[in-house]
Design an enzyme around this catalytic site. Structure first.
Site, PDB file in Angstrom:
ATOM      1  N   TYR A 108     -38.368 -64.342  28.074  1.00 37.64           N
ATOM      2  CA  TYR A 108     -36.940 -64.432  27.746  1.00 37.64           C
ATOM      3  C   TYR A 108     -36.705 -64.189  26.264  1.00 37.64           C
ATOM      4  O   TYR A 108     -35.893 -63.342  25.872  1.00 37.64           O
ATOM      5  CB  TYR A 108     -36.390 -65.806  28.152  1.00 37.64           C
ATOM      6  CG  TYR A 108     -35.047 -66.105  27.525  1.00 37.64           C
ATOM      7  CD1 TYR A 108     -33.928 -65.349  27.853  1.00 37.64           C
ATOM      8  CD2 TYR A 108     -34.904 -67.122  26.581  1.00 37.64           C
ATOM      9  CE1 TYR A 108     -32.698 -65.603  27.261  1.00 37.64           C
ATOM     10  CE2 TYR A 108     -33.690 -67.383  25.989  1.00 37.64           C
ATOM     11  CZ  TYR A 108     -32.585 -66.618  26.329  1.00 37.64           C
ATOM     12  OH  TYR A 108     -31.378 -66.854  25.729  1.00 37.64           O
ATOM     13  N   PHE A 143     -28.801 -72.087  18.943  1.00 39.61           N
ATOM     14  CA  PHE A 143     -29.707 -73.183  19.245  1.00 39.61           C
ATOM     15  C   PHE A 143     -29.226 -73.772  20.590  1.00 39.61           C
ATOM     16  O   PHE A 143     -28.998 -73.000  21.512  1.00 39.61           O
ATOM     17  CB  PHE A 143     -29.796 -74.131  18.059  1.00 39.61           C
ATOM     18  CG  PHE A 143     -30.739 -73.554  17.005  1.00 39.61           C
ATOM     19  CD1 PHE A 143     -31.954 -74.141  16.749  1.00 39.61           C
ATOM     20  CD2 PHE A 143     -30.423 -72.379  16.326  1.00 39.61           C
ATOM     21  CE1 PHE A 143     -32.850 -73.572  15.840  1.00 39.61           C
ATOM     22  CE2 PHE A 143     -31.310 -71.803  15.419  1.00 39.61           C
ATOM     23  CZ  PHE A 143     -32.519 -72.410  15.174  1.00 39.61           C
TER      24      PHE A 143
END
Length: 329
Positions: A140, A168
């Site tokens: 990913y 984040f």
């Protein structure tokens, strides 16, 4: 601007689309609804389509006279990317390259790209600055890094302007409670905890309680989804020929798993049982952003810097929509 929001029926994309509409932009949502929800898209603005359908993408870009793209459409389950990398390379890499070629064919040269802190892998130091090496440890993260490099190459060769925004931990829900987080399967910590408060699961699991952190549990930088949306809007306004922005989006403040669970207990009034399992492989003890570059480049900083108001917004959404968007029929 006329803006195409790919993946705009998903979690972060829908919040960005809502802000774009509020600020007067003409927007269109392009989503295959694999993970997105019709109820998350503004009425009359959803175009169902796949990134790999080049002809449809190019037709939409041309017909809607699109000026810029916000690209959120991606598969984002880290574990699944390890067990089925082909799915991630096909969608996240080939699909995005299809989008980029459709943009090139129609003269669209501005794009804000949804990237991730997963491109850093195991950080050399915390807080993480954009100058740290990008060494993703799962497919990913690598698919996102591939596209960051592709955008840089297209910008230098074809005169594009782009922003790669490295999130984040996205969290929370829209302040008015009309859109929020609805994943299947759910892997994000806050909704998993809130599902316990709703009686949808018995307990939450803490992965590791003897890590080198103050309370022994993982620390993450939780960034409110509305703050992510404002960063995208700010980045869009900075794009011109040759612009290259690579920015972390976070609060600069870390919150431990135990602190998140405690905040959820306080907000919901539910005891929320928790048990402890071993730490997950490849799960860094602490991931916290240094968001100073985003402040300098965009004049942006997070408004939500405490975990409690982030949890409160999420609880408002989940309490009103215990089955997610399924409540809307």
């Amino acid at each position: 601007m006329n803006v195409l929001v790919t993946g705009g029926a998903g979690y972060v994309g829908s919040h960005a689309a809502k802000l774009l509409a509020r600020e007067g932009h003409e927007l269109w949502i392009y989503d295959n609804l694999v993970f997105g929800h019709r109820g998350a898209a503004p009425a009359g603005r959803l175009i169902e389509g796949d990134l790999l359908d080049f002809d449809k993408l190019a037709g939409v870009l041309r017909e809607k006279e699109i000026d810029a793209v916000m690209h959120f459409a991606a598969f984002a389950y880290v574990g699944e990317s390890v067990t089925d990398p082909a799915k991630y390379y096909r969608n996240n890499v080939l699909g995005t390259l299809s989008l980029m070629e459709a943009m090139r064919a129609t003269g669209v040269s501005k794009i804000v790209f949804s990237s991730t802190c997963a491109t850093y892998g195991e950080p050399d130091s915390v807080p993480i600055r954009e100058t740290q090496p990008q060494r993703p440890i799962n497919p990913y993260g690598f698919t996102k890094l591939v596209i960051e490099h592709a955008l840089a190459d297209y910008t230098r060769a074809y005169g594009w302007g782009y922003a790669a925004l490295r999130y984040f931990n996205a969290a929370g829900a829209s302040a008015d409670g009309d859109i929020g987080e609805d994943h299947d399967p759910e892997t994000h910590l806050i909704p998993l905890i809130l599902q316990v408060a709703l009686g949808q699961r018995e307990k939450v699991t803490i992965f590791g309680d003897r890590l080198p952190t103050p309370d022994g549990t993982c620390i993450r930088d939780y960034i409110h989804v509305d703050d992510l949306a404002t960063a995208h809007l700010a980045a869009l306004g900075k794009l011109e020929k040759g612009t290259e922005l690579k920015l972390n989006l976070g609060t600069g403040r870390g919150t431990s798993v135990r602190e998140v669970i405690d905040a959820c207990r306080e907000v919901t009034g539910h005891p929320i049982p928790a048990d402890v399992a071993g730490p997950r492989a490849g799960d860094p003890p602490s991931l916290v952003a240094d968001p100073s570059s985003a402040l300098q480049a965009l004049g942006w900083k997070a408004k939500f810097t405490e975990i409690r108001p982030i949890v409160e917004s999420a609880w408002k959404w989940h309490k009103a929509h215990p089955k997610g968007y399924g409540d809307r029929g």
